[in-house]
Every structure is written in C-alpha cells, then in structure tokens.
Design a protein around this motif. Structure first.
Motif, PDB file in Angstrom:
ATOM      1  N   LEU A   1       0.832  -1.213   0.000  1.00 52.53           N
ATOM      2  CA  LEU A   1       0.000   0.000   0.000  1.00 52.53           C
ATOM      3  C   LEU A   1       0.859   1.252   0.000  1.00 52.53           C
ATOM      4  O   LEU A   1       0.633   2.177  -0.803  1.00 52.53           O
ATOM      5  CB  LEU A   1      -0.919  -0.013   1.217  1.00 52.53           C
TER       6      LEU A   1
ATOM      7  N   THR B   1      -4.064   2.249  -5.840  1.00 54.62           N
ATOM      8  CA  THR B   1      -3.942   2.538  -4.414  1.00 54.62           C
ATOM      9  C   THR B   1      -5.208   2.140  -3.666  1.00 54.62           C
ATOM     10  O   THR B   1      -5.145   1.626  -2.540  1.00 54.62           O
ATOM     11  CB  THR B   1      -3.656   4.034  -4.205  1.00 54.62           C
TER      12      THR B   1
ATOM     13  N   TYR C   1      -5.380  -0.563  -0.716  1.00 53.87           N
ATOM     14  CA  TYR C   1      -5.936  -0.255   0.608  1.00 53.87           C
ATOM     15  C   TYR C   1      -6.960  -1.309   1.017  1.00 53.87           C
ATOM     16  O   TYR C   1      -6.982  -1.755   2.177  1.00 53.87           O
ATOM     17  CB  TYR C   1      -6.578   1.126   0.599  1.00 53.87           C
TER      18      TYR C   1
ATOM     19  N   SER D   1     -10.874   5.718   5.410  1.00 55.25           N
ATOM     20  CA  SER D   1     -10.946   5.867   3.961  1.00 55.25           C
ATOM     21  C   SER D   1     -11.731   7.103   3.547  1.00 55.25           C
ATOM     22  O   SER D   1     -11.496   7.655   2.470  1.00 55.25           O
ATOM     23  CB  SER D   1     -11.579   4.617   3.340  1.00 55.25           C
TER      24      SER D   1
END
Length: 368
Positions: free
Chosen positions: A35, A60, A64, A98
C-alpha cells in the motif's frame, strides 16, 4: 480451562502456534508495504517527478482494500478470540479512515498545485507558491477580519436570545404561540432569507424598507452601498435567522432549573436583577457556553446570505472566508489556490475552537 459460569461472556486465552502468528504478521506487513509503495509511486507521478504508470488512483484503492482485509485476517491469526472481538470495531474504523484520511491527503496534494480549470496545461505541482500567494493576498486577510467582526456579533445575538428565552419562560398570555412564531426564521433556509429580505424587502428602489427610509428622510436608501451599513445588514439578516436557535437552547436550560432554587433565592431576598445575576445566570452557564460555541461554528461557515445578496461587496466589506473561497472556485476556476485557502481555514477553525473550548471548560467546571 474453566468450564463453569456463563461461557457466552468468557473469552479464553488461546495457545496460538508461532507459525500462525508469523503468518498474520506477514500478511499485515506485506500488504502494508504494498500500500505504501503504490501510494508513494502514484504521488510521485502526480507531482510530475516520474513518468505516469497508472491513469487513475484505483491501484492505491485496491491496495488499501487488500491491506484492510489482511489487517482483519491478521488480527484473528495473531490474537485468536481477542482478534475476533476487534473485528466488531476495526472495519468501521477502516471505513472512516478511507473517508477522511485519503480525501485529506488528496486535498493537500491539490492545495500544493497550480490547477486552474481554464488553463490548458492542467494541474502542475508548485510547492509552496500558493502559500506565498495567500500570505500576500489582502482580500483573504480582509475576509478573515470580517469573520472576527461577524463572530463578535454573537454577543449581541446571545443577549437578545437570552431576553427572549426569559420572556417565553415567564407566565405570559399566548406563550405557546410566541414560541412557535419566534422559531419561524429558523425554519427558513439562509438562501430563502437572502432572497426574501436582501433581494426583496431591502431592494433600494421598490423595497418596502427602502420606501420607509425615504419617507423618514433618507434620500438615497442603500443598505448594501455603504461598507459599514452593508456589514451591519448582513449581520442583522444572519442574526434574524439563527437567534431562535440560541433562544430555544436557552429556554430549555431555563426550564430545567428547579423552581425550588429560584423560590429559595426569592426567600433569601434575591429577586429581580440580583436573582438573575446571582442564581439564574450562573446556573445557565453550561447551556450558554454550548449555545455560543455551536453558534460560532455556524457563523464560521457563513456564506449563503453573502453570496446571494452582496457577493462580498462593496469592495469586500461583507466578504467571509467561505464566500471568498467560493468565488475562487466559481469565478476564477482556481481549484489549487481555493483548496489551499480552505485547508488553512480548516486549521484556523480547529485551533480557534480548541482554544474556546479550553476557555469554556474553565467557566463551566463545577467549583469544589
């Protein structure tokens, strides 16, 4: 192992094999390294430091999601039953991260870029150039100064709201009707208030208040032509909208005060102003501080009325930071600079509210 008692509420310690613990650590650290590597790689290509490998940030995102799944799985492998208990909270934490951390990092990247939507070159990383521009921007500092004046007006709003709360808490006729009537401004959106009052009632040619001003001897009534009058008018419109909010909070606080306390104060000779200042007002401090802090938060994002009525004029006299940032986006299409201003303003709000909450805690802390 203890087999007595309520086994549903007992979590036993697991004898986990070392290989299982090592596998859990490998999953977490391996996915974490992947990550970070993908994030740094895409960050470098976004800043123009290397040839782009990916068209979007999806790699990405997928990294994640992989790391989140491996983190949850690794907790179970490494901690057994304790890891399963963590799973009740960990997915929600990862979801919040997030929605907050990634947008914040992306916002910082945009804030350090020269990105004008009307430019054919697109977004270009320019380091601290936007910060230097902000430091020498008099219009932004003027908007910050205006926000200080708007926030100081809360003192007057609080005084009026407290007076109305005391009135509605007293035994008067049609008390329920007045409570509903005073809440009507709060039911309107700021956009509706700006058009109903700012664009209609305060219209300089045909507005009813302008006609009243001419009847009283004001030759050229203009509520938004003079900088001082325009700022006071914006303050009055915003206060008219949100004073009911403070009033209803203070009224709830007044009704929560036991009548025995007030009756005991009257027996001791504390009546009228003395009873209010020595009994009612100290008991209302926690509610008052809460109402003022919430009102400051609302005031710091004041924009709707300013944008619709004056657009910050005349000469930036009524501008707020939020309305100024809005014009940077809408009128100048300056996404990079506008994002930097928003980031700085967010930091200012966090610092100011933290200081105010520290100060408020001293006033509301019980005396022992």
């Amino acid at each position: 192992m203890n087999t007595t008692g309520d086994l549903l509420h007992v979590v036993t310690a697991d004898d986990l094999p070392p290989a299982r613990v090592a596998l859990g650590r490998a999953l977490i650290w391996g996915s974490g390294v992947l990550l970070v590597a993908l994030f740094l790689l895409q960050m470098a290509q976004s800043m123009g430091w290397m040839t782009p490998w990916f068209e979007t940030w999806r790699p990405t995102l997928y990294a994640y999601l992989t790391w989140a799944a491996c983190l949850c799985w690794g907790q179970v492998l490494m901690r057994g039953e304790q890891g399963k208990r963590v799973l009740f909270v960990l997915p929600a934490v990862l979801f919040v991260v997030s929605l907050t951390v990634f947008p914040l990092l992306f916002g910082i990247l945009i804030a350090l870029s020269d990105w004008n939507l009307s430019s054919p070159t697109g977004r270009q990383f320019n380091g601290v150039a936007n910060i230097v521009q902000m430091w020498h921007d008099p219009f932004y500092w003027n908007a910050l100064g205006n926000m200080a004046w708007y926030c100081l007006a809360i003192v007057v709003e609080y005084t009026i709201a407290f007076g109305l709360a005391l009135l509605l808490n007293a035994e008067i006729r049609a008390r329920k009707f007045f409570r509903v009537a005073f809440l009507l401004p709060l039911m309107l959106s700021p956009v509706a208030v700006s058009w109903m009052i700012g664009k209609s009632m305060l219209e300089p040619r045909f507005g009813p208040l302008a006609r009243l001003g001419r009847a009283l001897g004001w030759d050229t009534p203009s509520f938004f032509g003079d900088p001082v009058i325009a700022k006071l008018t914006i303050m009055a419109m915003d206060a008219w909208t949100y004073i009911p909010f403070m009033m209803i909070m203070l009224l709830a606080g007044l009704q929560a005060i036991p009548r025995e306390v007030q009756e005991a104060a009257r027996v001791d000779g504390a009546s009228g102003w003395r009873g209010f200042w020595e009994v009612t007002f100290p008991l209302m401090l926690p509610v008052s501080v809460t109402a003022i802090l919430i009102r400051i938060i609302f005031k710091l994002k004041l924009a709707d009325i300013v944008i619709n009525v004056t657009s910050g004029g005349p000469g930036g006299a009524t501008d707020t930071v939020t309305s100024f940032i809005f014009r940077e986006y809408r009128d100048r299409s300056n996404v990079g600079y506008g994002t930097l201003l928003a980031m700085v303003y967010l930091v200012v709000i966090v610092i100011v509210m933290t200081i105010l909450m520290k100060i408020a805690d001293r006033f509301t802390r019980p005396q022992t």
